[in-house]
Design a protein around this motif. Sequence first.
Motif, PDB file in Angstrom:
ATOM      1  N   UNK A 128       0.834  -1.186   0.000  1.00  0.00           N
ATOM      2  CA  UNK A 128       0.000   0.000   0.000  1.00  0.00           C
ATOM      3  C   UNK A 128       0.877   1.248   0.000  1.00  0.00           C
ATOM      4  N   UNK A 129       0.239   2.401  -0.172  1.00  0.00           N
ATOM      5  CA  UNK A 129       0.967   3.657  -0.279  1.00  0.00           C
ATOM      6  C   UNK A 129       1.737   3.968   0.998  1.00  0.00           C
ATOM      7  N   UNK A 130       1.150   3.635   2.152  1.00  0.00           N
ATOM      8  CA  UNK A 130       1.812   3.911   3.424  1.00  0.00           C
ATOM      9  C   UNK A 130       3.132   3.161   3.525  1.00  0.00           C
ATOM     10  N   UNK A 131       3.120   1.871   3.163  1.00  0.00           N
ATOM     11  CA  UNK A 131       4.353   1.089   3.236  1.00  0.00           C
ATOM     12  C   UNK A 131       5.386   1.585   2.232  1.00  0.00           C
ATOM     13  N   UNK A 132       4.932   2.004   1.061  1.00  0.00           N
ATOM     14  CA  UNK A 132       5.869   2.534   0.066  1.00  0.00           C
ATOM     15  C   UNK A 132       6.545   3.804   0.586  1.00  0.00           C
ATOM     16  N   UNK A 133       5.762   4.679   1.210  1.00  0.00           N
ATOM     17  CA  UNK A 133       6.329   5.905   1.772  1.00  0.00           C
ATOM     18  C   UNK A 133       7.257   5.594   2.938  1.00  0.00           C
ATOM     19  N   UNK A 134       6.855   4.640   3.773  1.00  0.00           N
ATOM     20  CA  UNK A 134       7.709   4.254   4.890  1.00  0.00           C
ATOM     21  C   UNK A 134       9.045   3.704   4.401  1.00  0.00           C
ATOM     22  N   UNK A 135       9.003   2.918   3.320  1.00  0.00           N
ATOM     23  CA  UNK A 135      10.237   2.369   2.781  1.00  0.00           C
ATOM     24  C   UNK A 135      11.204   3.454   2.348  1.00  0.00           C
ATOM     25  N   UNK A 261       7.776   9.686   9.879  1.00  0.00           N
ATOM     26  CA  UNK A 261       7.671   8.229  10.030  1.00  0.00           C
ATOM     27  C   UNK A 261       6.666   7.886  11.115  1.00  0.00           C
ATOM     28  N   UNK A 262       6.716   8.615  12.224  1.00  0.00           N
ATOM     29  CA  UNK A 262       5.797   8.349  13.326  1.00  0.00           C
ATOM     30  C   UNK A 262       4.346   8.544  12.892  1.00  0.00           C
ATOM     31  N   UNK A 263       4.087   9.589  12.106  1.00  0.00           N
ATOM     32  CA  UNK A 263       2.724   9.840  11.641  1.00  0.00           C
ATOM     33  C   UNK A 263       2.235   8.696  10.743  1.00  0.00           C
ATOM     34  N   UNK A 270      -1.509  -1.993  11.646  1.00  0.00           N
ATOM     35  CA  UNK A 270      -0.727  -2.890  12.497  1.00  0.00           C
ATOM     36  C   UNK A 270       0.072  -2.165  13.577  1.00  0.00           C
ATOM     37  N   UNK A 271      -0.096  -0.842  13.656  1.00  0.00           N
ATOM     38  CA  UNK A 271       0.677  -0.065  14.620  1.00  0.00           C
ATOM     39  C   UNK A 271       0.460  -0.537  16.053  1.00  0.00           C
ATOM     40  N   UNK A 272      -0.787  -0.647  16.465  1.00  0.00           N
ATOM     41  CA  UNK A 272      -1.075  -1.042  17.836  1.00  0.00           C
ATOM     42  C   UNK A 272      -0.636  -2.479  18.111  1.00  0.00           C
ATOM     43  N   UNK A 273      -0.747  -3.338  17.116  1.00  0.00           N
ATOM     44  CA  UNK A 273      -0.325  -4.731  17.294  1.00  0.00           C
ATOM     45  C   UNK A 273       1.177  -4.800  17.559  1.00  0.00           C
ATOM     46  N   UNK A 274       1.973  -4.123  16.735  1.00  0.00           N
ATOM     47  CA  UNK A 274       3.423  -4.205  16.864  1.00  0.00           C
ATOM     48  C   UNK A 274       3.947  -3.505  18.107  1.00  0.00           C
ATOM     49  N   UNK A 275       3.457  -2.297  18.375  1.00  0.00           N
ATOM     50  CA  UNK A 275       3.974  -1.540  19.512  1.00  0.00           C
ATOM     51  C   UNK A 275       3.480  -2.072  20.851  1.00  0.00           C
ATOM     52  N   UNK A 276       2.543  -3.018  20.828  1.00  0.00           N
ATOM     53  CA  UNK A 276       2.130  -3.624  22.095  1.00  0.00           C
ATOM     54  C   UNK A 276       3.208  -4.559  22.635  1.00  0.00           C
ATOM     55  N   UNK A 277       4.154  -4.966  21.787  1.00  0.00           N
ATOM     56  CA  UNK A 277       5.255  -5.821  22.242  1.00  0.00           C
ATOM     57  C   UNK A 277       6.346  -4.964  22.869  1.00  0.00           C
ATOM     58  N   UNK A 278       6.790  -5.266  24.074  1.00  0.00           N
ATOM     59  CA  UNK A 278       7.850  -4.481  24.722  1.00  0.00           C
ATOM     60  C   UNK A 278       9.115  -4.435  23.858  1.00  0.00           C
ATOM     61  N   UNK A 279       9.726  -3.254  23.782  1.00  0.00           N
ATOM     62  CA  UNK A 279      10.958  -3.102  23.026  1.00  0.00           C
ATOM     63  C   UNK A 279      10.774  -2.643  21.601  1.00  0.00           C
ATOM     64  N   UNK A 280       9.530  -2.505  21.144  1.00  0.00           N
ATOM     65  CA  UNK A 280       9.273  -2.048  19.775  1.00  0.00           C
ATOM     66  C   UNK A 280       8.747  -0.620  19.821  1.00  0.00           C
ATOM     67  N   UNK A 281       9.558   0.307  19.328  1.00  0.00           N
ATOM     68  CA  UNK A 281       9.158   1.699  19.242  1.00  0.00           C
ATOM     69  C   UNK A 281       8.805   2.080  17.822  1.00  0.00           C
ATOM     70  N   UNK A 282       8.791   3.379  17.552  1.00  0.00           N
ATOM     71  CA  UNK A 282       8.351   3.857  16.242  1.00  0.00           C
ATOM     72  C   UNK A 282       9.284   3.396  15.131  1.00  0.00           C
ATOM     73  N   UNK A 283      10.606   3.596  15.311  1.00  0.00           N
ATOM     74  CA  UNK A 283      11.544   3.240  14.244  1.00  0.00           C
ATOM     75  C   UNK A 283      11.574   1.732  14.009  1.00  0.00           C
ATOM     76  N   UNK A 284      11.565   0.954  15.080  1.00  0.00           N
ATOM     77  CA  UNK A 284      11.558  -0.494  14.920  1.00  0.00           C
ATOM     78  C   UNK A 284      10.267  -0.963  14.268  1.00  0.00           C
ATOM     79  N   UNK A 285       9.159  -0.374  14.668  1.00  0.00           N
ATOM     80  CA  UNK A 285       7.864  -0.717  14.082  1.00  0.00           C
ATOM     81  C   UNK A 285       7.864  -0.410  12.585  1.00  0.00           C
ATOM     82  N   UNK A 286       8.419   0.741  12.216  1.00  0.00           N
ATOM     83  CA  UNK A 286       8.471   1.113  10.803  1.00  0.00           C
ATOM     84  C   UNK A 286       9.314   0.124  10.010  1.00  0.00           C
ATOM     85  N   UNK A 287      10.450  -0.283  10.572  1.00  0.00           N
ATOM     86  CA  UNK A 287      11.317  -1.223   9.866  1.00  0.00           C
ATOM     87  C   UNK A 287      10.661  -2.593   9.731  1.00  0.00           C
ATOM     88  N   UNK A 288       9.961  -3.051  10.756  1.00  0.00           N
ATOM     89  CA  UNK A 288       9.264  -4.335  10.673  1.00  0.00           C
ATOM     90  C   UNK A 288       8.168  -4.274   9.618  1.00  0.00           C
TER      91      UNK A 288
END
Length: 401
Positions: A128-135, A261-263, A270-288
């Motif tokens: 999707x467009x969001x993932x393309x922009x994140x990349x 990136x945070x926006x 999947x933002x809430x799903x990923x960041x619910x795991x301890x140790x995953x912040x914005x940058x790590x979430x974006x990379x995943x």
Amino acid sequence: MDQQDVDVFIGLDVGKSGHHAVALDKSGKKLFDKAMPNDEARLRQILADLSGHGKILLVVDQPATVGALPVAIAQATGAAVGYLPGLAMRRIADLHPGESKTDARDAAIIAEAARSMPHTLRSIALADETLAELGVLCGFDDDLAAQITATSNRIRGLLTQIHPALERALGPHLDHPAVADLLTRYPTPAALKAAGRGQVKARLKKHAPRAAERLTDAVFTALAEQTVVVTGTGAAGIVLPKLAEQLLSLRRQRDEIAAQVEALVEAHPLHQVLTSMPGIGVRTCARILTEVACKEFASAAHLASYAGIAPVTRRSGTSIRGEHTSRRGNKKLKRALFLSAFAALHHPPSRAYYDRKRAEGKRHNQALIALARRRSDVLFAMLRDGTLYQDPEPGKLPSTA
């Protein structure tokens, strides 16, 4: 698309200005073998001509950057698309006669691998467009981080050359904007001495009000340790303020990218799903998201292998036995999972698992890789089911990674 449904297998060796395409039918008969420009009209024409033979599978050796346009065109025309990883391609190439390395041969190898070895392919889902922009943003953020490291090292190198004591006082604190700002105004020992304790403290206080006194004491203690002027100090006084300004500019750019990136991450489902795991912040979430989303993994072990955190068993008779860390996999994803495991050490269940691995005799990095492997299993289940992270029940942590 199932392998049995494909009638035409197109191998595309992509390049900046042009590609080479080889098309095979189910029997291996060559239907097309030509170079072509990196042009939408020509790519559409070839796909349209080959569609007369049946359903098409287009396989590329590079799905991003120079291969992005062919993938997008194939998806837009309804063709299936796949990706043959470079390492797999090189191993398959060893099975073919000859040692030449040409675009035509590579395209033929890709097409033949798609026809006869479909298990070597990786699927490419429509991002999707969001993932393309994140990349794009994450790639630029990686570039900025590398430039920041290079600039900081250059500054520390020059300070070590002209005044080692001053480098010991300021070098470890270059990540603070107050120190970089100080060097833009007073880049040499002579300039710092001429400014005096009061002006130096006032300059530092603008960006580091609580640390200004401590940093000022460290600077003037260091200045008192060297009385000679090293050759090249004058030139360093010209270069250092420019490097310090560059460092500040790079950090500002990275902060701006981080906000964008945070926006984008917060807007992703999947933002809430990923960041619910301890140790995953914005940058790590974006990379995943950029490395995992829109990719299909058959199992948790498949995801771990893709990330390069699954241990590799090596056995040969009685002389070679053991498990080793894999040197393959997606390096960006591996780094993200490794750093998130390190950040999760404050989390009691994660810390307990890490301590258990240390008690078994594993080194720090080995224990972190084991923790990352365990967390990737949980991550796979979270992404598959769309569920939030839950702490494991007491006594149910597995004893092995």
